[in-house]
Design a protein around this motif. Structure first.
Motif, PDB file in Angstrom:
ATOM      1  N   ALA A  30       0.802  -1.225   0.000  1.00 26.89           N
ATOM      2  CA  ALA A  30       0.000   0.000   0.000  1.00 26.89           C
ATOM      3  C   ALA A  30       0.833   1.272   0.000  1.00 26.89           C
ATOM      4  O   ALA A  30       0.462   2.257  -0.640  1.00 26.89           O
ATOM      5  N   ARG A  31       1.954   1.264   0.696  1.00 28.92           N
ATOM      6  CA  ARG A  31       2.753   2.481   0.874  1.00 28.92           C
ATOM      7  C   ARG A  31       4.196   2.364   0.423  1.00 28.92           C
ATOM      8  O   ARG A  31       4.877   3.374   0.304  1.00 28.92           O
ATOM      9  N   GLY A  32       4.678   1.143   0.287  1.00 24.08           N
ATOM     10  CA  GLY A  32       6.074   0.959  -0.080  1.00 24.08           C
ATOM     11  C   GLY A  32       7.028   1.160   1.086  1.00 24.08           C
ATOM     12  O   GLY A  32       8.226   1.310   0.886  1.00 24.08           O
ATOM     13  N   THR A  33       6.494   1.174   2.312  1.00 26.31           N
ATOM     14  CA  THR A  33       7.338   1.360   3.488  1.00 26.31           C
ATOM     15  C   THR A  33       7.286   0.135   4.390  1.00 26.31           C
ATOM     16  O   THR A  33       6.441  -0.736   4.240  1.00 26.31           O
ATOM     17  N   ASP A  34       8.190   0.112   5.339  1.00 25.90           N
ATOM     18  CA  ASP A  34       8.261  -0.955   6.329  1.00 25.90           C
ATOM     19  C   ASP A  34       7.514  -0.476   7.570  1.00 25.90           C
ATOM     20  O   ASP A  34       7.915   0.507   8.190  1.00 25.90           O
ATOM     21  N   ILE A  35       6.443  -1.153   7.949  1.00 27.68           N
ATOM     22  CA  ILE A  35       5.620  -0.747   9.092  1.00 27.68           C
ATOM     23  C   ILE A  35       6.432  -0.734  10.378  1.00 27.68           C
ATOM     24  O   ILE A  35       6.091  -0.023  11.326  1.00 27.68           O
ATOM     25  N   ARG A  36       7.538  -1.450  10.407  1.00 28.96           N
ATOM     26  CA  ARG A  36       8.379  -1.490  11.602  1.00 28.96           C
ATOM     27  C   ARG A  36       9.244  -0.241  11.768  1.00 28.96           C
ATOM     28  O   ARG A  36       9.993  -0.131  12.720  1.00 28.96           O
ATOM     29  N   THR A  37       9.112   0.712  10.825  1.00 34.39           N
ATOM     30  CA  THR A  37       9.906   1.941  10.912  1.00 34.39           C
ATOM     31  C   THR A  37       9.050   3.186  11.121  1.00 34.39           C
ATOM     32  O   THR A  37       9.589   4.284  11.163  1.00 34.39           O
ATOM     33  N   ASN A  42       5.406  -1.242  15.573  1.00 33.58           N
ATOM     34  CA  ASN A  42       4.867  -2.579  15.788  1.00 33.58           C
ATOM     35  C   ASN A  42       4.159  -3.034  14.520  1.00 33.58           C
ATOM     36  O   ASN A  42       3.298  -2.319  14.013  1.00 33.58           O
ATOM     37  N   PRO A  43       4.494  -4.221  14.001  1.00 34.59           N
ATOM     38  CA  PRO A  43       3.810  -4.712  12.806  1.00 34.59           C
ATOM     39  C   PRO A  43       2.461  -5.328  13.154  1.00 34.59           C
ATOM     40  O   PRO A  43       2.275  -6.543  13.092  1.00 34.59           O
ATOM     41  N   ALA A  45      -2.109  -4.478  13.532  1.00 33.88           N
ATOM     42  CA  ALA A  45      -3.265  -3.819  12.931  1.00 33.88           C
ATOM     43  C   ALA A  45      -3.422  -2.372  13.374  1.00 33.88           C
ATOM     44  O   ALA A  45      -3.754  -1.506  12.561  1.00 33.88           O
ATOM     45  N   VAL A  46      -3.203  -2.078  14.645  1.00 30.02           N
ATOM     46  CA  VAL A  46      -3.400  -0.711  15.134  1.00 30.02           C
ATOM     47  C   VAL A  46      -2.397   0.240  14.494  1.00 30.02           C
ATOM     48  O   VAL A  46      -2.764   1.338  14.053  1.00 30.02           O
ATOM     49  N   ASN A  47      -1.140  -0.161  14.417  1.00 33.17           N
ATOM     50  CA  ASN A  47      -0.130   0.697  13.796  1.00 33.17           C
ATOM     51  C   ASN A  47      -0.422   0.897  12.310  1.00 33.17           C
ATOM     52  O   ASN A  47      -0.283   2.004  11.782  1.00 33.17           O
ATOM     53  N   VAL A  48      -0.848  -0.153  11.629  1.00 37.01           N
ATOM     54  CA  VAL A  48      -1.209  -0.034  10.214  1.00 37.01           C
ATOM     55  C   VAL A  48      -2.420   0.888  10.061  1.00 37.01           C
ATOM     56  O   VAL A  48      -2.455   1.743   9.171  1.00 37.01           O
ATOM     57  N   TYR A  49      -3.400   0.754  10.934  1.00 36.24           N
ATOM     58  CA  TYR A  49      -4.594   1.605  10.918  1.00 36.24           C
ATOM     59  C   TYR A  49      -4.205   3.077  11.037  1.00 36.24           C
ATOM     60  O   TYR A  49      -4.686   3.920  10.288  1.00 36.24           O
ATOM     61  N   LYS A  50      -3.315   3.374  11.966  1.00 37.69           N
ATOM     62  CA  LYS A  50      -2.921   4.762  12.220  1.00 37.69           C
ATOM     63  C   LYS A  50      -1.962   5.312  11.170  1.00 37.69           C
ATOM     64  O   LYS A  50      -2.049   6.476  10.799  1.00 37.69           O
ATOM     65  N   GLU A  51      -1.043   4.499  10.697  1.00 39.84           N
ATOM     66  CA  GLU A  51       0.032   4.991   9.837  1.00 39.84           C
ATOM     67  C   GLU A  51      -0.202   4.799   8.337  1.00 39.84           C
ATOM     68  O   GLU A  51       0.399   5.498   7.536  1.00 39.84           O
ATOM     69  N   VAL A  52      -1.041   3.857   7.978  1.00 38.08           N
ATOM     70  CA  VAL A  52      -1.272   3.592   6.552  1.00 38.08           C
ATOM     71  C   VAL A  52      -2.668   4.061   6.164  1.00 38.08           C
ATOM     72  O   VAL A  52      -2.819   5.013   5.402  1.00 38.08           O
ATOM     73  N   ALA A  53      -3.687   3.390   6.676  1.00 38.03           N
ATOM     74  CA  ALA A  53      -5.077   3.750   6.384  1.00 38.03           C
ATOM     75  C   ALA A  53      -5.992   2.861   7.221  1.00 38.03           C
ATOM     76  O   ALA A  53      -5.635   1.713   7.515  1.00 38.03           O
ATOM     77  N   ARG A 105      10.841 -10.126  15.006  1.00 45.68           N
ATOM     78  CA  ARG A 105      10.175  -8.931  15.531  1.00 45.68           C
ATOM     79  C   ARG A 105       8.767  -8.883  14.965  1.00 45.68           C
ATOM     80  O   ARG A 105       8.546  -8.376  13.878  1.00 45.68           O
ATOM     81  N   GLY A 106       7.816  -9.413  15.693  1.00 44.65           N
ATOM     82  CA  GLY A 106       6.451  -9.481  15.193  1.00 44.65           C
ATOM     83  C   GLY A 106       5.485  -8.628  15.975  1.00 44.65           C
ATOM     84  O   GLY A 106       5.876  -7.714  16.699  1.00 44.65           O
ATOM     85  N   GLY A 107       4.214  -8.960  15.827  1.00 48.12           N
ATOM     86  CA  GLY A 107       3.145  -8.230  16.493  1.00 48.12           C
ATOM     87  C   GLY A 107       2.977  -8.671  17.935  1.00 48.12           C
ATOM     88  O   GLY A 107       3.792  -9.409  18.482  1.00 48.12           O
ATOM     89  N   LYS A 108       1.892  -8.222  18.520  1.00 55.48           N
ATOM     90  CA  LYS A 108       1.622  -8.524  19.928  1.00 55.48           C
ATOM     91  C   LYS A 108       0.755  -9.767  20.103  1.00 55.48           C
ATOM     92  O   LYS A 108       0.630 -10.286  21.199  1.00 55.48           O
ATOM     93  N   GLY A 109       0.113 -10.215  19.045  1.00 61.11           N
ATOM     94  CA  GLY A 109      -0.644 -11.455  19.099  1.00 61.11           C
ATOM     95  C   GLY A 109      -2.108 -11.335  19.476  1.00 61.11           C
ATOM     96  O   GLY A 109      -2.802 -12.340  19.566  1.00 61.11           O
ATOM     97  N   VAL A 110      -2.606 -10.126  19.682  1.00 63.63           N
ATOM     98  CA  VAL A 110      -3.993  -9.954  20.124  1.00 63.63           C
ATOM     99  C   VAL A 110      -4.976 -10.489  19.081  1.00 63.63           C
ATOM    100  O   VAL A 110      -5.907 -11.219  19.417  1.00 63.63           O
ATOM    101  N   ALA A 111      -4.779 -10.135  17.829  1.00 64.10           N
ATOM    102  CA  ALA A 111      -5.698 -10.595  16.780  1.00 64.10           C
ATOM    103  C   ALA A 111      -5.613 -12.107  16.589  1.00 64.10           C
ATOM    104  O   ALA A 111      -6.628 -12.761  16.341  1.00 64.10           O
ATOM    105  N   VAL A 112      -4.426 -12.672  16.710  1.00 62.54           N
ATOM    106  CA  VAL A 112      -4.280 -14.129  16.580  1.00 62.54           C
ATOM    107  C   VAL A 112      -5.025 -14.827  17.723  1.00 62.54           C
ATOM    108  O   VAL A 112      -5.740 -15.803  17.498  1.00 62.54           O
TER     109      VAL A 112
END
Length: 144
Positions: A30-37, A42-43, A45-53, A105-112
């Motif tokens: 979607a953005r061409g960036t690394d969500i970990r940066t 944190n890779p 859903a919440v970080n993606v929601y806030k930083e990507v869309a 270096r992964g997520g927090k596991g809440v969604a899983v």
């Protein structure tokens, strides 16, 4: 010996399913960036929601939830027993939180965990999720 091989296979399968880097891949597409940066780094859903869309965050949430549910449902369909289901579920969580594909270096596991729970006890999971959202919004203590 067959039980040991089954356990090893279930663990490896669970780990690989859990380690699928949905937040990382979706952000790259979607953005061409690394969500970990960006953002919280944190890779998840919440970080993606806030930083990507918002749509991207919801998509990551759905994919990560599906990872948890898929492994439990697959093991249940194969009728491998409770221990195999437990082993596969824990492996999926370990894979999500510490994926080899992302340098452990992964997520927090809440969604899983939500996916694991919804596959095992769907009614109670939906009730508890609804109550959590209700109380979260009532107290204005939500993550968004």
């Amino acid at each position: 010996m067959a039980t040991l091989l089954t356990g090893a296979f279930v663990f490896l399968l669970g780990y690989l399913v859990g380690a699928f880097p949905s937040a990382y891949l979706l952000t790259r597409l979607a953005r061409g960036t690394d969500i970990r940066t960006v953002g919280s780094r944190n890779p998840g859903a919440v970080n993606v929601y806030k930083e990507v869309a918002p749509w991207a965050g919801v998509a990551v949430l759905a994919l990560d939830t599906a990872k948890g549910a898929a492994i439990v449902l697959a093991i249940g369909a194969a009728d491998l027993g409770d221990f195999a289901m437990f082993l596969g579920a824990m492996a999926a969580l370990i894979g999500h939180n510490w994926p080899a594909f992302l340098g452990f270096r992964g997520g927090k596991g809440v969604a899983v965990i939500f996916g694991l729970s919804i596959a095992v006890l769907p009614g109670w999971t939906l009730v508890s999720a609804g109550l959590s959202l209700l109380f979260g919004f009532a107290t204005r203590n939500v993550i968004f």
